[in-house]
Write an enzyme that holds these catalytic residues in place. Structure first.
Site, PDB file in Angstrom:
ATOM      1  N   ASN A 155       0.773  -1.349  -0.043  1.00  0.00           N
ATOM      2  CA  ASN A 155      -0.098   0.051   0.113  1.00  0.00           C
ATOM      3  C   ASN A 155       0.883   1.576  -0.083  1.00  0.00           C
ATOM      4  O   ASN A 155       0.341   2.210  -0.447  1.00  0.00           O
ATOM      5  CB  ASN A 155      -1.019   0.171   1.101  1.00  0.00           C
ATOM      6  CG  ASN A 155      -0.302   0.129   2.527  1.00  0.00           C
ATOM      7  OD1 ASN A 155       0.336  -0.826   2.747  1.00  0.00           O
ATOM      8  ND2 ASN A 155      -0.491   0.846   3.345  1.00  0.00           N
ATOM      9  N   GLU A 254       3.652  -4.714  12.077  1.00  0.00           N
ATOM     10  CA  GLU A 254       2.755  -3.992  11.947  1.00  0.00           C
ATOM     11  C   GLU A 254       1.485  -4.227  11.323  1.00  0.00           C
ATOM     12  O   GLU A 254       1.771  -4.609   9.876  1.00  0.00           O
ATOM     13  CB  GLU A 254       3.597  -2.580  11.365  1.00  0.00           C
ATOM     14  CG  GLU A 254       4.610  -1.883  12.247  1.00  0.00           C
ATOM     15  CD  GLU A 254       5.293  -0.793  11.691  1.00  0.00           C
ATOM     16  OE1 GLU A 254       5.147  -0.482  10.679  1.00  0.00           O
ATOM     17  OE2 GLU A 254       6.196  -0.382  12.341  1.00  0.00           O
ATOM     18  N   CYS A 288      -3.174   1.678   6.404  1.00  0.00           N
ATOM     19  CA  CYS A 288      -3.272   0.960   7.445  1.00  0.00           C
ATOM     20  C   CYS A 288      -3.787   1.889   8.741  1.00  0.00           C
ATOM     21  O   CYS A 288      -4.792   1.777   9.429  1.00  0.00           O
ATOM     22  CB  CYS A 288      -1.903   0.438   7.909  1.00  0.00           C
ATOM     23  SG  CYS A 288      -0.840   1.724   8.135  1.00  0.00           S
ATOM     24  N   GLU A 467       8.399   0.664  16.461  1.00  0.00           N
ATOM     25  CA  GLU A 467       9.445   0.960  15.692  1.00  0.00           C
ATOM     26  C   GLU A 467       9.650   2.691  15.589  1.00  0.00           C
ATOM     27  O   GLU A 467       8.502   3.316  15.916  1.00  0.00           O
ATOM     28  CB  GLU A 467       9.393   0.578  14.367  1.00  0.00           C
ATOM     29  CG  GLU A 467       9.608  -1.083  14.458  1.00  0.00           C
ATOM     30  CD  GLU A 467      10.161  -1.728  13.102  1.00  0.00           C
ATOM     31  OE1 GLU A 467      10.787  -1.223  12.474  1.00  0.00           O
ATOM     32  OE2 GLU A 467       9.730  -2.846  12.744  1.00  0.00           O
TER      33      GLU A 467
HETATM   34  P1  NAD Z   1      -0.351  -9.249   3.345  1.00  0.00           P
HETATM   35  O1  NAD Z   1      -0.186  -9.935   4.997  1.00  0.00           O
HETATM   36  O2  NAD Z   1      -1.184  -9.997   2.305  1.00  0.00           O
HETATM   37  O3  NAD Z   1       1.046  -9.154   2.739  1.00  0.00           O
HETATM   38  C1  NAD Z   1       2.137  -8.559   3.204  1.00  0.00           C
HETATM   39  C2  NAD Z   1       3.367  -9.314   2.717  1.00  0.00           C
HETATM   40  O4  NAD Z   1       3.604 -10.271   3.419  1.00  0.00           O
HETATM   41  C3  NAD Z   1       3.645  -9.476   1.360  1.00  0.00           C
HETATM   42  O5  NAD Z   1       4.790  -9.272   1.123  1.00  0.00           O
HETATM   43  C4  NAD Z   1       3.121 -10.836   0.989  1.00  0.00           C
HETATM   44  O6  NAD Z   1       3.700 -11.646  -0.001  1.00  0.00           O
HETATM   45  C5  NAD Z   1       3.731 -11.431   2.610  1.00  0.00           C
HETATM   46  N1  NAD Z   1       3.109 -12.786   2.906  1.00  0.00           N
HETATM   47  C6  NAD Z   1       1.787 -13.238   2.813  1.00  0.00           C
HETATM   48  N2  NAD Z   1       1.795 -14.353   3.397  1.00  0.00           N
HETATM   49  C7  NAD Z   1       3.108 -14.612   3.916  1.00  0.00           C
HETATM   50  C8  NAD Z   1       3.530 -15.835   4.809  1.00  0.00           C
HETATM   51  N3  NAD Z   1       2.741 -17.025   4.849  1.00  0.00           N
HETATM   52  N4  NAD Z   1       4.727 -16.024   4.968  1.00  0.00           N
HETATM   53  C9  NAD Z   1       5.718 -14.725   4.682  1.00  0.00           C
HETATM   54  N5  NAD Z   1       5.196 -13.681   3.984  1.00  0.00           N
HETATM   55  C10 NAD Z   1       3.916 -13.778   3.654  1.00  0.00           C
HETATM   56  O7  NAD Z   1      -0.950  -7.588   3.410  1.00  0.00           O
HETATM   57  P2  NAD Z   1      -1.061  -6.701   2.114  1.00  0.00           P
HETATM   58  O8  NAD Z   1      -2.341  -7.032   1.592  1.00  0.00           O
HETATM   59  O9  NAD Z   1       0.279  -6.672   1.360  1.00  0.00           O
HETATM   60  O10 NAD Z   1      -1.101  -5.424   2.968  1.00  0.00           O
HETATM   61  C11 NAD Z   1      -2.239  -5.187   3.309  1.00  0.00           C
HETATM   62  C12 NAD Z   1      -2.498  -5.163   4.977  1.00  0.00           C
HETATM   63  O11 NAD Z   1      -1.331  -4.525   5.423  1.00  0.00           O
HETATM   64  C13 NAD Z   1      -3.623  -4.487   5.762  1.00  0.00           C
HETATM   65  O12 NAD Z   1      -4.183  -5.455   6.646  1.00  0.00           O
HETATM   66  C14 NAD Z   1      -2.841  -3.273   6.205  1.00  0.00           C
HETATM   67  O13 NAD Z   1      -3.722  -2.862   7.543  1.00  0.00           O
HETATM   68  C15 NAD Z   1      -1.676  -3.765   6.551  1.00  0.00           C
HETATM   69  N6  NAD Z   1      -0.707  -2.551   7.057  1.00  0.00           N
HETATM   70  C16 NAD Z   1      -0.409  -2.437   8.100  1.00  0.00           C
HETATM   71  C17 NAD Z   1       0.603  -1.354   8.427  1.00  0.00           C
HETATM   72  C18 NAD Z   1       1.055  -0.875   9.715  1.00  0.00           C
HETATM   73  O14 NAD Z   1       1.795   0.024   9.796  1.00  0.00           O
HETATM   74  N7  NAD Z   1       0.208  -1.529  10.905  1.00  0.00           N
HETATM   75  C19 NAD Z   1       1.089  -0.436   7.307  1.00  0.00           C
HETATM   76  C20 NAD Z   1       0.404  -0.883   6.178  1.00  0.00           C
HETATM   77  C21 NAD Z   1      -0.235  -1.896   5.897  1.00  0.00           C
HETATM   78  O1  6OD Z   2       4.459   7.110   9.473  1.00  0.00           O
HETATM   79  C1  6OD Z   2       4.869   6.073   8.982  1.00  0.00           C
HETATM   80  O2  6OD Z   2       6.300   6.262   8.775  1.00  0.00           O
HETATM   81  C2  6OD Z   2       4.419   4.700   8.690  1.00  0.00           C
HETATM   82  N1  6OD Z   2       4.914   3.614   9.230  1.00  0.00           N
HETATM   83  C3  6OD Z   2       3.116   5.018   8.167  1.00  0.00           C
HETATM   84  C4  6OD Z   2       2.397   3.735   7.788  1.00  0.00           C
HETATM   85  C5  6OD Z   2       1.532   3.868   6.871  1.00  0.00           C
HETATM   86  C6  6OD Z   2       0.689   2.568   6.544  1.00  0.00           C
HETATM   87  O3  6OD Z   2       0.007   2.579   5.420  1.00  0.00           O
END
Ligand code: NAD
Ligand code: 6OD
Length: 486
Positions: A155, A254, A288, A467
């Site tokens: 994202n 995260e 997120c 972090e």
């Molecule tokens: P995802 O969990 O589907 O994938 C994230 C990464 O994990 C990808 O690189 C994927 O290939 C890898 N992955 C998937 N299954 C795996 C496994 N079993 N073992 C190892 N690696 C694996 O997430 P997404 O769809 O790419 O991103 C969206 C999600 O990320 C949303 O839930 C969003 O809230 C979360 N997100 C959280 C933050 C935060 O800072 N808290 C920031 C951005 C996104």
């Molecule tokens: O503020 C940041 O640097 C941070 N980790 C943002 C996360 C964005 C999630 O989509």
């Protein structure tokens, strides 16, 4: 069409078995890149390169030399700013202003800021009394953890990947990065930057592929990976945590969110509408920290809903570099199907659809893209799936509330605990609420504004650990205790 390779030990390499996968443009569905899919052998080579690099030139650098290299990386990213913006726009389909205002500059900052943090951090030192009167000096040094497995989402790909790689390298670790299969381009470009900046081979490695039974899983199970940092879905975090349990590897997670936006009647109305619009709909809702639950104090509920509806209906869909456009598509057709299923579920659960709810009409050349309308619902109970579950799309449910206690209870009644945004002109109220809401970060009269030196992470099911600034150093380094008898 681009041909993207793995980056192992300073070299761009195809997968040993020649396997590749396709990346499609979110904007029109055309294939824009063919990517080498790392198998077990490639992942093993990347992890071993990272492991060996710890013993080589990288491991012998002074802190000042390492910091200079990381400044060089930041400068090289800035020099190639347009290349990074173009790559990220191609991968995500999001407008140029999203890249130039935050996603790419913050990526460069992630190298400079963490180099500065590491350079200035001190460690503890005590003079101890001993029975013989001669004493001892007991002090600590920071050492890198080793090989860090970095798994990042699609994202905000460059920002979120460098947010891990910057501090990991500042602490002297080496990394193997597995970017999302949806967004490989900027991670690959960073390999070119590392070589140009003179970062020793093997310090930064990239393997492309998917999660289960692919590069992600091979990386997290590799015994030479010393710690794993992951941003992504909570469900994926659970799988990675199980893998990390073998060998007792540390994790930093995260994860997802279902964040509340709270608007009081005393807020600056226009600023609150624009703020909630950004927090719910920026990046097509794929943030997120985004707001999918909006609570508005009853006296301004109707006018707020009307104003947000008007704001949503003013967006202009189009390509990232189309100056007349300001709104992009979702990342993939698969993700759009998931979000559309939630749109249907909201209707089935009895929502009033204030605006959106479907696919916008697009010109023929963009009809293959993953376009979707910003959507607002009202009228649902808190038990509805679209009010409880993370959708990660351009949508929110708005509900009226009466008073602080009610809204705190509403905000906290969710399994996630990532962020909140509160809109009010009453500063005392802002302090009171911020302390009561169970999240990692609360914004007041703002959103997505954070100094990189402060803590970032989620409560409840939104993450493990923090972090940012010295908190990153806690994860990416280990404290070694040394006691010298005088
Ligand atoms: P995802 O969990 O589907 O994938 C994230 C990464 O994990 C990808 O690189 C994927 O290939 C890898 N992955 C998937 N299954 C795996 C496994 N079993 N073992 C190892 N690696 C694996 O997430 P997404 O769809 O790419 O991103 C969206 C999600 O990320 C949303 O839930 C969003 O809230 C979360 N997100 C959280 C933050 C935060 O800072 N808290 C920031 C951005 C996104
Ligand atoms: O503020 C940041 O640097 C941070 N980790 C943002 C996360 C964005 C999630 O989509």
């Amino acid at each position: 069409m681009r041909h993207i390779k793995n980056f192992i030990n300073g070299q761009f390499l195809d997968a040993v078995d020649g396997k590749t996968f396709e990346k499609r443009s979110p904007v029109d569905g055309q294939v824009i890149a063919r990517i080498a899919e790392a198998g077990r052998v490639d992942v093993d080579a990347a992890v071993r390169a990272a492991h060996d690099a710890l013993q080589g030139e990288w491991g012998r650098l002074t802190v000042d030399q390492r910091v200079d290299l990381l400044y060089g990386v930041a400068n090289e990213i800035s020099r190639r700013f347009e290349d990074f913006c173009d790559a990220e726009m191609a991968d995500t389909g999001q407008p140029r202003h999203v890249m130039t205002s935050a996603f790419i500059p913050r990526g460069a900052a992630n190298f400079k800021v963490f180099a500065d943090v590491f350079k200035t951090v001190s460690s503890e030192s005590f003079q101890m009394a001993t029975p013989d009167g001669r004493g001892a000096i007991n002090y600590a040094i920071r050492v890198p953890k080793g090989v860090i497995g970095v798994i990042s989402p699609w994202n905000a790909p460059f920002l979120l990947m460098t947010w891990k790689v910057g501090p990991a390298l500042a602490c002297g670790n080496t990394v193997v990065v597995k970017p999302s299969e949806e967004t490989p381009l900027t991670t690959a470009l960073l390999g070119e930057v590392m070589n140009a900046a003179g970062v020793p081979k093997g310090v930064y490695n990239v393997i492309h592929g998917f999660g289960p039974d692919s590069a992600g899983e091979f990386l997290t199970h590799h015994p030479l990976v010393d710690a794993i940092t992951f941003t992504g879905e909570t469900r994926t975090g659970t799988a990675i945590m199980k893998a990390a349990a073998e060998g007792m590897r540390d994790v930093s997670f995260e994860l997802g969110g279902k964040n509340a936006g709270i608007v009081f009647a005393d807020a600056d109305f226009a600023a609150a509408v624009e703020g909630i619009f950004r927090s719910s709909f920026l990046n097509s809702g794929q943030v997120c920290l985004g707001t999918e639950r909006v609570y508005v104090e009853r006296p301004i509920f109707e006018s707020f809903v009307a104003a947000l509806k008007a704001r949503c209906e003013a967006v202009k869909f189009g390509r990232p570099d189309d100056h007349a456009a300001n709104y992009g598509p979702l990342i993939s057709d698969e993700h759009r199907r998931k979000v559309l299923a939630y749109y249907a579920k909201a209707v089935a659960e009895g929502a009033t659809v204030v605006t959106g709810g479907g696919i916008p009409p697009m010109p023929a050349e963009l009809a293959g893209g993953n376009w979707i309308e910003p959507t607002i619902w009202t009228g649902l109970p808190e038990t509805a799936a679209v009010v409880r579950e993370e959708i990660f799309g351009p949508c929110c449910h708005i509900r009226p509330f009466d008073g602080e206690d009610e809204v705190v209870n509403l905000a906290n009644a969710n399994d996630y605990g990532l962020s909140t945004t509160i809109w009010t002109s009453n500063l005392s109220r802002a302090h009171r609420l911020a302390a009561r809401i169970e999240v990692g970060i609360t914004w007041v009269n703002s959103w997505f504004l954070r100094d990189l030196r402060t803590a970032f992470g989620g409560s409840k099911q939104s993450g493990i650990g923090r972090e940012g600034g010295v908190h990153s150093l806690e994860f990416y380094s280990e404290t070694r205790n040394i006691c010298i008898k005088l």
